[in-house]
Design a protein around this motif. Structure first.
Motif, mmCIF file in Angstrom:
data_model
loop_
_atom_site.group_PDB
_atom_site.id
_atom_site.type_symbol
_atom_site.label_atom_id
_atom_site.label_comp_id
_atom_site.label_asym_id
_atom_site.label_seq_id
_atom_site.Cartn_x
_atom_site.Cartn_y
_atom_site.Cartn_z
ATOM 1 N N THR A 1 -2.859 -2.704 -2.569
ATOM 2 C CA THR A 1 -2.252 -3.907 -3.126
ATOM 3 C C THR A 1 -3.115 -5.158 -2.949
ATOM 4 O OG1 THR A 1 -0.304 -5.323 -3.031
ATOM 5 C CG2 THR A 1 -0.975 -4.343 -0.965
ATOM 6 N N SER A 2 -2.961 -6.090 -3.846
ATOM 7 C CA SER A 2 -3.673 -7.373 -3.739
ATOM 8 C C SER A 2 -2.863 -8.379 -2.928
ATOM 9 C CB SER A 2 -3.941 -7.932 -5.138
ATOM 10 O OG SER A 2 -2.715 -8.157 -5.801
ATOM 11 N N TYR A 3 -1.679 -7.975 -2.441
ATOM 12 C CA TYR A 3 -0.807 -8.939 -1.760
ATOM 13 C C TYR A 3 -0.950 -8.928 -0.238
ATOM 14 C CZ TYR A 3 1.183 -9.602 -6.311
ATOM 15 O OH TYR A 3 1.335 -9.897 -7.635
ATOM 16 N N ASN A 4 -1.701 -7.959 0.287
ATOM 17 C CA ASN A 4 -1.849 -7.932 1.749
ATOM 18 C C ASN A 4 -3.013 -8.834 2.169
ATOM 19 O OD1 ASN A 4 0.264 -6.205 1.794
ATOM 20 N ND2 ASN A 4 -0.844 -4.447 2.601
ATOM 21 N N ALA B 1 -13.902 1.430 -10.286
ATOM 22 C CA ALA B 1 -12.487 1.190 -9.973
ATOM 23 C C ALA B 1 -12.144 -0.291 -10.135
ATOM 24 C CB ALA B 1 -12.217 1.617 -8.537
ATOM 25 N N PRO B 2 -10.892 -0.582 -10.466
ATOM 26 C CA PRO B 2 -10.495 -1.992 -10.523
ATOM 27 C C PRO B 2 -10.581 -2.643 -9.135
ATOM 28 C CG PRO B 2 -8.583 -0.545 -10.834
ATOM 29 C CD PRO B 2 -9.798 0.331 -10.811
ATOM 30 N N GLN B 3 -10.650 -3.955 -9.096
ATOM 31 C CA GLN B 3 -10.796 -4.689 -7.840
ATOM 32 C C GLN B 3 -9.660 -4.383 -6.856
ATOM 33 O OE1 GLN B 3 -13.263 -7.244 -6.744
ATOM 34 N NE2 GLN B 3 -12.188 -6.636 -4.899
ATOM 35 N N PHE B 4 -8.441 -4.260 -7.374
ATOM 36 C CA PHE B 4 -7.286 -3.950 -6.523
ATOM 37 C C PHE B 4 -6.506 -2.779 -7.129
ATOM 38 C CE2 PHE B 4 -7.889 -8.529 -5.777
ATOM 39 C CZ PHE B 4 -8.016 -8.524 -4.391
ATOM 40 N N ASP B 5 -5.745 -2.097 -6.276
ATOM 41 C CA ASP B 5 -4.716 -1.172 -6.755
ATOM 42 C C ASP B 5 -5.221 0.036 -7.528
ATOM 43 O OD1 ASP B 5 -2.097 -1.704 -5.916
ATOM 44 O OD2 ASP B 5 -2.042 -3.542 -7.103
ATOM 45 N N ASN C 1 0.826 -1.202 0.000
ATOM 46 C CA ASN C 1 0.000 0.000 0.000
ATOM 47 C C ASN C 1 0.860 1.250 0.000
ATOM 48 O OD1 ASN C 1 -2.386 -1.337 -0.059
ATOM 49 N ND2 ASN C 1 -2.982 -0.897 2.064
ATOM 50 N N SER C 2 2.083 1.108 0.454
ATOM 51 C CA SER C 2 2.954 2.282 0.529
ATOM 52 C C SER C 2 3.131 2.924 -0.846
ATOM 53 C CB SER C 2 4.326 1.892 1.090
ATOM 54 O OG SER C 2 4.190 1.306 2.369
ATOM 55 N N ARG C 3 3.073 2.123 -1.908
ATOM 56 C CA ARG C 3 3.270 2.703 -3.237
ATOM 57 C C ARG C 3 2.128 3.616 -3.645
ATOM 58 N NH1 ARG C 3 0.745 -0.622 -7.048
ATOM 59 N NH2 ARG C 3 2.288 -0.414 -8.712
ATOM 60 N N HIS C 4 1.033 3.588 -2.907
ATOM 61 C CA HIS C 4 -0.104 4.444 -3.260
ATOM 62 C C HIS C 4 -0.193 5.709 -2.422
ATOM 63 C CE1 HIS C 4 -1.979 1.834 -6.150
ATOM 64 N NE2 HIS C 4 -1.814 0.796 -5.350
ATOM 65 N N THR C 5 0.753 5.913 -1.514
ATOM 66 C CA THR C 5 0.596 7.017 -0.564
ATOM 67 C C THR C 5 1.079 8.345 -1.128
ATOM 68 O OG1 THR C 5 2.768 6.622 0.377
ATOM 69 C CG2 THR C 5 0.940 5.452 1.385
#
Ligand SMILES: Cc1cc2nc3c(=O)[nH]c(=O)nc-3n(C[C@H](O)[C@H](O)[C@H](O)COP(=O)(O)OP(=O)(O)OC[C@H]3O[C@@H](n4cnc5c(N)ncnc54)[C@H](O)[C@@H]3O)c2cc1C
Ligand code: SF4
Ligand code: SF4
Lengths: 380, 465
Positions: B216-219, B250-254, B47-51
């Motif tokens: 993120t979809s990885y958490n 919006a897309p499901q993730f990200d 999620n940090s990449r979206h901050t």
């Protein structure tokens, strides 16, 4: 003819639509607003007309900062690649603003065209020289004032240079006017000394290649670096010094009646030598970076235009410096003809080469300066 | 080549802000560090990449923050959003430590926008990352590589072997191949569990199928579950998450920040049956957007539509998907698949209830409805100027609140209330210690940075003993 025109428009429309989609995403995000001029300009609008997009595309330096930082870069489904999208749109805009209009097609496969023009130009001047002079004059060592004109008559040389350079000025002005009418500030505001001065500073320092903090841009790879800025400065200031050398020489000739060639330590030769070095280092460095660069965000098809123009500049300079070194030997005649061939070709292709980016970007920076002077705070 | 048979000083799980801060700190203190990130390189950074920013205390202006933001004001802001559900000692420690983080970050590759820019005028409380969170993550990864931290992408930690509160080893799948990794210390910075729909369904039931995950979809919370199953004490309400109303397309993730919608205060919001269900003008949007996620989640099919007219379209930040547009309310209803008569009636009833007032979106103005249930108490103006616009809304989950309890050394606290000998946590997985409920913009990254550094330091101390 008709049908290629239609295909062209459809292609341009597709590129514009992609740029519009991209700007709409960025405008909802704005994370990159500190990198360059594009984002603050974008924030002044909610909707993007074709003209706006042409303006924004020409503000972009393809520094890639916003590509590596983008959480929507491929393989994300939004597939956002601002530098690549704008690079394509810029190429379209060069065609759109080319003067006269029918010559816009010279921007298709521009790399090839510039190469062929160069080959023809050099061969043409060489041939002409051979036809004009007998080989004993051509291959004799000449020295002292007027040595060059012994090989190529003064009137011819000056005539050809004025003609080609004059044409370049006219065609570039034509393009600049077309650009300004379409993608200029319109009713947003008008040009003033302060906006011109601001744009001049931005262009002269390549401020927006500084990545916002002066640490440079993500070029040739993800790490931030000022190397591209440095090479561009070598090239640009090299070009300007060479231009200054020619201007001083013209004054020497016309005002003082001092005839070329000039001594090693004369002003024109010093300016030309230093500038020529810049024109070797700059273009060579920029081409090297291009090949080194991570190509994720570059449009391969458009690389020809950049490389051909850089190569041409390099060769103009190289042949000029060679001429300087061997000007007192019997090889001078041929070297002069070759150098002149490159120079004349350069003048002729200027309006149909990567050179135009300098004009449109500077114009875009002027509009940007106007816009920022009247800016409403972003975020509305 | 990364040697997975080595016994590392520290194993760091995750590839977001909290993980990177811990890994870099431990490495700088001389530890051998292995960082495992489930995502492939392209999607690294969680999620940090979206901050966008982090919240920092400061007593005077700095190069990246204007004015001053003292400890007490920060603390008051935190108390207001959490309603006191926080751990004061940890919260105050975080606030104080936040005053020192920006220079540390800059030295390790993070770049900030100069304080005077900034779209949201938050330049006083929050420092904005130049290029956003992905640029931050890129900068940290570059530093981590330069320092010689071993990094593996596409590597998921599946299980942990913990004996009596002491971490022994981790079972991982790296690029499809299984390994067992040993390390003297564990730093778990693997985020929340919001990308795990099955887990969300435990609290929300089938409604969770219609939730959109903003990050993120990885958490997926695998580490959180393993830790709790191994006797680590939990904090935070397991049923709660930070949910906001976002664009349903919006897309499901990200989908990140661009799917946010700011139109609600100027609109009426109707459900699947074209009925209003809550006061759209209750308060300023930044104070209400988190409530709306939950509200929409409670509607049938977890869908709602915000409807505005032409005079409002420019009042809010543009969003990524264009508004659905029509010249008439009936036309709009058709495009949205709503009952035409029902929507026309809802709009007509609302218009009839709107009282005269002076519209001003910078204050809680006096434009309100009268005799309408539910009322609209501010910014209520008739919906009458075509074209009409609609935005579909769904709940967008930012993160979950359930986490592991930690002490001031970032050590996980075990069931017997004893700190673990060698297990540390940082970031979203322990944010609940400080943010028991509610949310304060920019605090997520602050917690990850502060606790990441502490975890790295303490792990290094441990490794030297
Ligand atoms: C759209 C959006 C915007 C936001 N904006 C802000 C903001 O502006 N400011 C702010 O402070 N906060 C913001 N937040 C919240 C913020 O993202 C989090 O608080 C913060 O990023 C948490 O950092 P972290 O390192 O703990 O988790 P993350 O950054 O999510 O990292 C978790 C990492 O763990 C990895 N992982 C998970 N499980 C495993 C496993 N089993 N094995 C290996 N790796 C694993 C993931 O792949 C990921 O890399 C935002 C959140 C969203 C969704
Ligand atoms: S390039 Fe990406 S990160 Fe940058 S402003 Fe646009 S959408 Fe945001
Ligand atoms: S590539 Fe560089 S110059 Fe172009 S828009 Fe992105 S940040 Fe700006």
């Amino acid at each position: 003819m008709q049908s290629t025109e239609i295909v062209k428009t459809a292609q341009r429309q597709a590129v514009l639509d992609d740029a519009r989609r991209a700007m709409e995403i960025c405008n909802a995000c704005r994370y990159c607003e500190g990198y360059c001029a594009v984002f603050p300009a974008m924030e002044q609008r909610r909707a993007f007309s074709d003209s706006d997009l042409n303006y924004l595309a020409n503000l972009c330096h393809n520094c890639r900062g916003c590509y590596y930082s983008c959480q929507y870069a491929p393989p994300h489904e939004f597939n956002l690649n601002i530098p690549k999208t704008f690079q394509k749109l810029r190429a379209e805009s060069y065609e759109q603003y080319a003067w006269p209009g029918p010559l816009a097609r010279l921007f298709h496969r521009n790399g090839l065209i510039v190469c062929m023009a160069t080959a023809l130009g050099v061969a043409g001047v060489l041939l002409l020289t051979m036809l004009l002079q007998t080989s004993d004059i051509l291959f004799a060592a000449h020295s002292g004032p007027g040595a060059f004109y012994a090989v190529i008559p003064y009137e011819l040389m000056v005539g050809l240079a004025s003609l080609t350079f004059g044409y370049a000025i006219v065609a570039l002005t034509g393009g600049a006017i077309k650009y300004w009418r379409d993608a200029g500030p319109g009713t947003e505001g008008s040009v003033s000394w302060s906006t011109l001065w601001q744009a001049f500073q931005d262009a002269a320092t390549l401020k927006h290649l500084g990545g916002g903090t002066g640490e440079g841009c993500a070029y040739p790879d993800e790490a931030f670096s000022n190397i591209r800025r440095v090479f561009h400065h070598f090239m640009f200031y090299g070009f300007m010094l060479c231009f200054a050398a020619t201007s001083v020489a013209t004054i020497y000739d016309h005002v003082f009646g001092w005839v070329a060639p000039y001594g090693w330590f004369s002003i024109p030769v010093i300016l030309g030598t230093v500038g020529g070095m810049g024109l070797l280092i700059g273009p060579a460095g920029l081409v090297w970076l291009k090949f080194k660069a991570d190509d994720a965000s570059a449009e391969k098809n458009l690389m020809g235009m950049d490389v051909a123009f850089l190569a041409l500049l390099f060769l103009v300079s190289l042949t000029g410096l060679i001429l300087l070194v061997i000007r007192e030997t019997p090889a001078m005649g041929i070297a002069l003809a070759i150098h002149l061939g490159f120079v004349l070709t350069l003048f002729l292709v200027l309006p149909y080469s990567k050179f135009v980016h300098g004009i449109y970007r500077s114009a875009a920076l002027v509009r940007y300066a106007i816009e920022m002077k009247n800016a409403k705070p972003s975020g509305e | 080549m990364v040697d997975l048979t080595k016994n590392y000083d520290a194993l760091v799980i995750g590839g977001g802000n909290a993980a990177l801060c811990a890994a870099i700190t431990a490495r700088e203190q001389g530890c051998s560090v292995l960082l495992l990130e489930h995502a492939p390189r392209h999607f690294r950074g969680g999620n940090s990449r979206h901050t966008r920013n982090l919240r920092c205390m400061h007593d005077e202006p700095t190069d990246v923050l204007t004015d001053a933001y003292h400890e007490d004001e920060y603390w008051d802001d935190l108390m207001r959003v959490t309603k006191g559900v926080t751990t004061e000692s940890l919260a105050r420690m975080t606030i104080r430590a936040s005053a020192e983080v920006t220079p540390w970050m800059v030295e390790r590759g993070v770049r900030f926008q100069p304080s005077l820019g900034g779209t949201l005028n938050l330049g006083r409380t929050n420092a904005f990352f130049l290029g956003g969170g992905k640029a931050l993550v890129n900068g940290y990864f570059a530093t981590a590589e330069r320092l010689g931290i071993d990094i593996l992408y596409d590597t998921e930690v599946r299980n942990l072997k913990i004996r009596d509160g002491v971490f022994q080893s981790a079972d991982v799948i790296s690029k499809g191949f299984p390994y067992t990794v040993t390390a003297r210390n564990l730093v778990c910075a693997s985020g929340g569990f919001q990308a795990n729909l099955d887990w969300l369904k435990e609290s929300w039931g089938p409604a969770a199928d219609n939730f959109i995950i903003r990050g993120t979809s990885y958490n997926k919370g695998r580490m959180l579950r393993v830790l709790l199953d191994n006797g680590v004490t939990s904090v935070g309400d397991p049923k709660q998450c930070h949910a906001v109303a976002i664009d349903a397309r919006a897309p499901q993730f990200d989908g990140g920040i661009v799917t946010r919608l700011d139109c609600v205060p100027f609109s009426i919001v109707v459900d699947r049956d074209a009925q209003r269900f809550y006061d759209e003008g209750e308060d300023f949007w930044p104070k209400r957007y988190a409530i709306w996620g939950r509200l929409v989640a409670a509607q049938p099919d977890q869908i709602a539509y915000a409807i505005i007219d032409a005079k409002c379209i420019k009042l809010f930040m543009p969003s990524v998907f264009p508004a659905i547009e029509s010249d008439s309310i009936a036309g709009l209803a058709e495009k949205l698949g709503l009952d035409v008569a029902a929507l026309e009636k809802t709009v007509a009833d609302y218009n009839a209830a709107v009282q005269p007032g002076t519209f001003d979106n910078s204050i809680l103005d006096n434009c309100a409805t009268d005799g309408l249930t539910p009322p609209k108490t501010h910014w209520a103006r008739k919906i009458e100027d075509g074209p009409f616009y609609a935005y579909p809304l769904r709940p967008g989950i930012t993160f979950t609140y359930l986490g592991v309890k930690v002490d001031a050394e970032a050590r996980m606290v075990m069931a017997n209330d004893q700190p673990s000998e060698n297990m540390f946590a940082s970031g979203e997985i322990m944010a609940g210690n400080i943010l028991g409920q509610g949310y304060l913009a920019g605090l997520g990254m602050t917690i990850g940075t502060v606790f990441g550094r502490i975890a790295g330091k303490e792990a290094a101390k441990n490794a030297k003993h």
